[in-house]
Design an enzyme around this catalytic site. Sequence first.
Site, mmCIF file in Angstrom:
data_model
loop_
_atom_site.group_PDB
_atom_site.id
_atom_site.type_symbol
_atom_site.label_atom_id
_atom_site.label_comp_id
_atom_site.label_asym_id
_atom_site.label_seq_id
_atom_site.Cartn_x
_atom_site.Cartn_y
_atom_site.Cartn_z
ATOM 1 N N GLU A 1 0.822 -1.223 0.000
ATOM 2 C CA GLU A 1 0.000 0.000 0.000
ATOM 3 C C GLU A 1 0.853 1.269 0.000
ATOM 4 O OE1 GLU A 1 -2.799 -0.288 3.239
ATOM 5 O OE2 GLU A 1 -4.188 -1.444 2.030
ATOM 6 N N GLU B 1 -6.371 -8.161 -0.114
ATOM 7 C CA GLU B 1 -6.749 -8.131 1.303
ATOM 8 C C GLU B 1 -8.230 -7.803 1.429
ATOM 9 O OE1 GLU B 1 -4.700 -5.338 3.751
ATOM 10 O OE2 GLU B 1 -2.744 -5.802 2.886
HETATM 11 C C1 GAL Z 1 -4.146 -2.762 5.114
HETATM 12 C C2 GAL Z 1 -2.715 -3.211 5.252
HETATM 13 C C3 GAL Z 1 -2.596 -4.444 6.123
HETATM 14 C C4 GAL Z 1 -3.420 -4.291 7.359
HETATM 15 C C5 GAL Z 1 -4.845 -4.020 6.966
HETATM 16 C C6 GAL Z 1 -5.780 -3.873 8.132
HETATM 17 O O1 GAL Z 1 -4.206 -1.409 4.843
HETATM 18 O O2 GAL Z 1 -2.144 -3.458 4.011
HETATM 19 O O3 GAL Z 1 -1.234 -4.637 6.445
HETATM 20 O O4 GAL Z 1 -2.912 -3.241 8.124
HETATM 21 O O5 GAL Z 1 -4.909 -2.818 6.249
HETATM 22 O O6 GAL Z 1 -7.102 -3.632 7.693
#
Ligand code: GAL
Length: 664
Positions: free
Chosen positions: A153, A305
Amino acid sequence: MPDLHDATRGRLLYGADYNPEQWPEETWQEDVRLMRQAGVTTVTVGVFSWARLEPTPGAYEFGWLDRLLDLLHAHGIGVVLATPTASPPPWLGHLHPETLPRAENGTTVWYGSRNQFCPSSPTYRRHAAAITEQLAARYGAHPALVMWHINNEYGTHCWCDATAAHFRRWLRDRHGTLDGLNSAWGTAFWSQHYADWDEILPPRQAQYIRNPAQLLDFARFTSDALLECYTAEHAVVARHSPAVPVTTNHMPFWRGQDGWAWAKEQDVVALDIYPDPADALGAQHGALVQDLARSLAGGPWMLMEQAAGAVNWRPVNRPKPAGLMRLWSLQAVARGADAVCFFQWRQSRQGAEKFHSAMLPHSGPRNRVYREAAALGADLDRLGPAVAGAPVPADTALLHDWDAWWAGEQPGRPSELLDYRENVTAWHRALWEANHTTDLAHPAADLTRYRMVVIPSLYLLTDTALDNLAHYVRTGGTLVCGWFTGVADHQDRIRPGGVDARLLDVLGLAAVHQWWPLNEGETLRCTGTEDFPSSLWAEELETAGAETVARYADGDLAGLPAVTRHAYGAGAAWYLSTRPEPDALRALLTRAARAAGLRPTVEGLPAGVEAVRRGELLFLLNHGPEQAKCEVPGHWDDLLTGHRLAATVALERHGAAVLRPAAP
Ligand code: GAL
Ligand code: ZN
């Protein structure tokens, strides 16, 4: 160049971020056993492992990662291996404070969290390249490796001296000479003329409104500077493993990176998606971001994710009720995802994310979340061969451009209530609720394959984009254009006349005489073929050939056109000078779509049911609060249940069906 297919090989990837360095190695055995049981095909490893891999400068410890990759491989689980460069270890900031970002006011952003790196720091880049080189050389040929994941990110900003030097180099490339820069930035205003390159700074904290063209160039520059970090690491890993695709994950609809430019450099487009389970429009937020991901990728993409339940970064963090995780995962697949992954595999007991959900929650595999994750693994395994790689047809495009976003959200504008993302969301929602599958497209992209193109609002449009739009309508396309569009050129200069003459010509307008922003809570009544309240914004229009579809019925603009339609060449161009309330926006866009010969994916579905085609499959997704009965003429096989269905499909709350046409 390798692509997502080289990782999926005709199946859907399923897995999560896996952070085994947070656990004793005994736990790993249980992890792989439960991963297998849940149908996990792939895990992302090493995202935040820099301090573990290089505990002191130049002293590497790979033993644990060797054992981990071998273990995963022995259990048939593939590895998306990350470069750990999003979170440098404390020693880097301690020994080299110049790698730490400086905020707009000059204060240092310290270690103790993550993402504390300056993208322009040569020292940071050198250390990032070194650890990447080590990883790539060691694991580039490891049989478990299916993909590289660079950083995480990308989203940091910096205003330090190294950034200033880097920004000047970037500006020289873009503007050539100081004269060019002074002209582009309009420095005749407020005595901002630059006489020497060394005077030029990133837009640091200042007394009053800063130069908007400078802010715009700085947003472009920062996206490019981060992209350089990405491409540098991409090049390193590709040198060691040319057949392995490389990606990085973007935040959903994130302002800081020009996604169109980034997607060109990525083998795989990967996005992180976190709709709020407590938000009634969470599913639409998901659909929008998924449509963006597919459009950036130009095909299948990776859901890198999502949360199995609650996140930990909203003021109130709601878990997902039974079935919602599956429904939203299938929605991503419907809209083109060939990989469905979570943050993270095992819920942390320590650190900032100990309250963030995971596939394997604190209470272990008896938890509903784990059981649902395992059931989803089985679903995706079944769907994989029928779905992976299949295209998602869309007849409609919504135009989106980071340049217009950056330029349009500067201070000193007619209304601070104009919110780019909110506006795109509102227009996308109207199309989503009407079950028109929509791509997002750059305004200069080839639009000829779309029957309808909508522009929620693009304040900045380049000459190329304007010519492109005129060509699109002239040759038969239907354009629905929203307010405050075509106002500025590529350098944020207002077009002569206030709105570009080519666009006015297409729209059949003589002029936009005034922008008329409305206050919070203020509404106007519009009447015509449709009667509706509108809010946010209005304009004083003068038509030149366009017919008036609706007029302002009250307020200062009473009697003047609010919505217009113009036949232009072989096509049609609609203009909305105000924001209709949601039902009316949907009615207007549906009307324009019908006139353009478009039909929804499935007609007459109950409210809350989303229908999407992917390849020969029809996905039906029930986002409504109760059971829904859907009439879908024909005979179908539901790939999720194996049942044969005829014409009527009943979907429970959070229910889904993936239908393939069957012989009667
Ligand atoms: C994303 C990030 C992850 C984790 C996640 C939590 O932004 O890439 O490492 O922090 O959020 O929702
Ligand atoms: Zn910096």
